[in-house]
Scaffold this active site. Structure first.
Site, PDB file in Angstrom:
ATOM      1  N   ASP A 290       0.846  -1.191   0.000  1.00  0.00           N
ATOM      2  CA  ASP A 290       0.000   0.000   0.000  1.00  0.00           C
ATOM      3  C   ASP A 290       0.882   1.241   0.000  1.00  0.00           C
ATOM      4  O   ASP A 290       2.102   1.152  -0.113  1.00  0.00           O
ATOM      5  CB  ASP A 290      -0.922  -0.019   1.221  1.00  0.00           C
ATOM      6  CG  ASP A 290      -0.139   0.112   2.521  1.00  0.00           C
ATOM      7  OD1 ASP A 290      -0.225   1.163   3.167  1.00  0.00           O
ATOM      8  OD2 ASP A 290       0.582  -0.848   2.900  1.00  0.00           O
TER       9      ASP A 290
ATOM     10  N   HIS B 133       1.373  -9.089  -3.715  1.00  0.00           N
ATOM     11  CA  HIS B 133       0.392  -8.074  -3.306  1.00  0.00           C
ATOM     12  C   HIS B 133       1.156  -6.760  -3.170  1.00  0.00           C
ATOM     13  O   HIS B 133       1.675  -6.420  -2.109  1.00  0.00           O
ATOM     14  CB  HIS B 133      -0.249  -8.488  -1.981  1.00  0.00           C
ATOM     15  CG  HIS B 133      -1.316  -7.554  -1.501  1.00  0.00           C
ATOM     16  ND1 HIS B 133      -2.643  -7.765  -1.732  1.00  0.00           N
ATOM     17  CD2 HIS B 133      -1.238  -6.384  -0.808  1.00  0.00           C
ATOM     18  CE1 HIS B 133      -3.355  -6.784  -1.192  1.00  0.00           C
ATOM     19  NE2 HIS B 133      -2.509  -5.932  -0.625  1.00  0.00           N
TER      20      HIS B 133
ATOM     21  N   ASP C 123       0.788 -17.660  -4.614  1.00  0.00           N
ATOM     22  CA  ASP C 123       1.372 -16.570  -5.386  1.00  0.00           C
ATOM     23  C   ASP C 123       0.245 -15.876  -6.143  1.00  0.00           C
ATOM     24  O   ASP C 123       0.030 -16.096  -7.334  1.00  0.00           O
ATOM     25  CB  ASP C 123       2.434 -17.110  -6.346  1.00  0.00           C
ATOM     26  CG  ASP C 123       3.122 -16.001  -7.132  1.00  0.00           C
ATOM     27  OD1 ASP C 123       2.938 -14.817  -6.766  1.00  0.00           O
ATOM     28  OD2 ASP C 123       3.832 -16.312  -8.111  1.00  0.00           O
TER      29      ASP C 123
ATOM     30  N   GLU D 285       2.223 -10.407   0.297  1.00  0.00           N
ATOM     31  CA  GLU D 285       2.510  -8.972   0.303  1.00  0.00           C
ATOM     32  C   GLU D 285       4.009  -8.774   0.516  1.00  0.00           C
ATOM     33  O   GLU D 285       4.750  -9.709   0.850  1.00  0.00           O
ATOM     34  CB  GLU D 285       1.707  -8.246   1.387  1.00  0.00           C
ATOM     35  CG  GLU D 285       1.784  -6.723   1.225  1.00  0.00           C
ATOM     36  CD  GLU D 285       0.831  -5.954   2.127  1.00  0.00           C
ATOM     37  OE1 GLU D 285       0.689  -4.733   1.909  1.00  0.00           O
ATOM     38  OE2 GLU D 285       0.246  -6.556   3.042  1.00  0.00           O
TER      39      GLU D 285
END
Length: 617
Positions: free
Chosen positions: A177, A478, A527, A536
């Protein structure tokens, strides 16, 4: 990073254990897919193989035949496996492995500097995580992108106890993020600062194509980009704000498309003490390059420590309107110990001096192990506390060495497979290297190398966990930029979180993962972009991996930390023993002094002891 993130994903299936075994053979060989070092310990793991193992060169000649160890169980994967030690193979090249006359894989590499490229890639990844600047093709190649979050003005959330806004730019995006978090920046930045502080000569010249910052080496230029952001997060009273994020996680968009309002959120003891510790280290490390910047860091550290000492129990939890990463911590004494230890090392002021040692490998929520490193490696300054810290460190390290001698030949146990298990492994490797620095005992070094072997492919998933490295590596981490940039390959050099049984991202919602659980912690992984619980990436996961790979290369380049015992660096290094006089003793005289492997030993009756009389294994 412990958080939940909504992402659109295609349905997935559980990842099966990948094998390069031929159809004619049931055996599977799990290897370090990046490579093994000439002259170093070398081992791979064999599953369902019987008889001797042949290692064959490119011409088809068998160059080494090895009898595997007796099979033993490794509970994290539920397998009975053998270990194959091929340390005697020291000619660079790419080899095949044959079991029962059948080739089970053809990508076994032996080379001189196996970890240099992957170490540089893992450090360069921080450049790809930079906020507030465009990534130019000159440096980023096909992963070039526009600048994100360029408006330096961030609104003060009411959880800070203030109103208005501050200017806060630069720094690294924390994970998949676009949040920036002081607590996680703390352990990440400390780990990278330690890598430079321990091996300054090696990292003064090592480069990996990032923008220059004056005369700073690449590693310090990259770290400074994050330190500059951290400094903006200190309030006028000395306290440090917890994080800089939007109120909720963004979707799968590039950084420049995340245009929601940025907020400075929370203020607390954990962030403040973590900040103080990091700035105290930075003051030491940057002083030879920029004394005024070092002074700025030290002043900030002292101011933060003073606030933390007056406010020792200000805990952070997400406000009700905030859904980004929490990094909440209910125990705050370890952060104070960490900060006090580093400030005492930097200043020598007795008011900061700490005591008490930990046997716990560090993580963002428990940094007592970082204080243990500081005390154990500064014997003169900490006196008896240093010995206690060393004893604690070796106690845990000995346990790791014992684990690495059984099963898969790795350090990890079943309860190590938590969220970010690959960072647990990497930090175990860093812990083992500290034990090696303080004793010179190769058993700790060899166990640390086995951690790298695990992370680079010698694991029951038969994959390297670092994007872009190894015969099989993560393709769909991710990581929002890798999802939204239109480039097939993910950004290289990222270590994914790794297997763990929690399955927090398994839901029936459109953004969730299908059930990928295998019933075994070491193989519960997928994955897929939906899997923030196993796939992530995060700055605190890359940092110990970068330390481990970088430190091992630096040791072989001939450099050792200033506090290390003699003989830790390989031949030609700053800590290598250079004997001027050799005094052999006759057998009748009893024990003999022997110089080998850059260390001085006592040999008697075929057994080897260190100079304190401890038997070496």
């Amino acid at each position: 990073m412990v958080h939940f993130s909504l992402k659109q994903c295609a349905p997935v299936v559980a990842l099966s254990v990948f094998s390069l075994a031929s159809a004619a053979s049931a055996a599977t060989a799990y290897i370090n897919q990046v490579g093994y070092r000439v002259g170093d310990v070398k081992e791979f793991t064999l599953f369902e193989g019987s008889g001797n193992v042949e290692i064959v060169d490119a011409s088809g000649k068998t160059v080494l035949t090895v009898t595997p160890s007796e099979a033993s169980s490794w509970s994290p994967s539920g397998q009975n496996v053998s270990r194959v030690n091929f340390t005697d193979l020291n000619i660079p090249g790419t080899y095949s492995i044959k079991v029962g006359g059948q080739v089970v894989r053809s990508d076994l590499k032996v080379t001189d500097k196996p970890f240099e490229d992957v170490a540089k890639a893992s450090l360069k990844w921080y450049y790809y995580q930079r906020a507030s600047m465009a990534l130019e093709e000159t440096y980023a190649g096909q992963w070039k992108r526009a600048a994100g979050h360029t408006n330096p003005s961030a609104r003060l959330h009411n959880s800070t106890g203030a109103s208005g806004s501050i200017n806060s730019s630069k720094g690294w995006y924390d994970a998949g993020d676009y949040g920036r978090y002081i607590v996680n920046s703390g352990i990440s930045t400390y780990t990278l600062l330690s890598l430079y502080e321990h091996f300054p000569d090696y990292f003064k010249t090592l480069k990996w194509n990032i923008p220059a910052d004056g005369n700073l080496p690449d590693l310090l230029a990259e770290i400074k980009y994050n330190l500059d952001w951290m400094l903006t997060m200190q309030a006028s009273d000395g306290a440090v704000y917890h994080k800089l994020t939007t109120l909720q996680f963004p979707g799968d968009v590039m950084p420049n498309k995340d245009t929601e309002q940025l907020y400075v959120i929370g203020k607390g003891t954990a962030a403040t003490f973590d900040f103080a510790a990091v700035m105290a280290v930075a003051a030491r490390v940057y002083r030879p390059f920029d004394a005024s910047y070092a002074d700025k860091c030290l002043e900030a550290a002292k101011k933060a420590y003073a606030w933390g000492a007056q406010n020792p129990n200000v805990r952070f939890n997400n406000p009700s309107d905030v859904g980004t990463g929490d990094y909440a911590d209910g125990s705050l004494g370890d952060e104070k110990q960490f900060a006090g230890t580093e400030l005492f090392i930097t200043t020598g002021e007795a008011s900061y001096k700490t005591s008490g040692a930990s046997v716990n490998v560090p993580g963002w929520a428990d940094v007592s192990g970082l204080a243990t490193y500081g005390m154990a490696t500064h014997a003169t300054e900490f006196g008896g506390s240093a010995q206690s810290a060393k004893d604690s460190l070796l106690k845990t390290a000995d346990n790791f060495v014992a684990r690495a001698a059984t099963g898969f030949g790795v350090v990890m146990a079943s309860n190590d497979f938590v969220w970010g298990s690959n960072a647990v492994a990497a930090n175990q490797g860093v812990w083992l290297l500290h034990a090696y620095y303080l004793t010179g005992d190769k058993k700790y070094y060899e166990a640390a190398v086995k951690v790298l072997d695990y992370l680079l492919g010698k694991n029951p998933l038969d994959m390297s966990f670092v994007t872009g490295y190894g015969a099989k590596s993560p393709k769909m981490p991710h990581h929002r930029p890798s999802t939204a940039d239109g480039v097939t390959d993910p950004v290289p050099g990222m270590i994914v979180g790794g297997p763990q049984p929690g399955g927090q991202d398994i839901t029936s919602d459109s953004w969730g993962c299908s059930n990928y659980k295998t019933g075994k912690p070491a193989t519960t992984y997928t994955d897929n972009r939906c899997s923030y619980a196993t796939n992530e990436v995060a700055i605190n996961w890359n940092a110990p991996f970068a330390y481990l790979a970088g430190a091992i290369e630096a040791l072989h380049a001939g450099e050792a930390p200033s506090f290390a015992v003699d003989g830790v660096a390989w031949e030609g290094g700053t800590a290598a023993i250079k004997p001027a006089i050799v005094r052999p003793l006759n057998a009748e005289q009893g024990p003999r002094l022997r110089f080998a492997d850059q260390m001085l030993y006592v040999e008697k009756n075929g057994k080897r002891f260190d100079l304190k009389g401890h038997r070496l294994h």
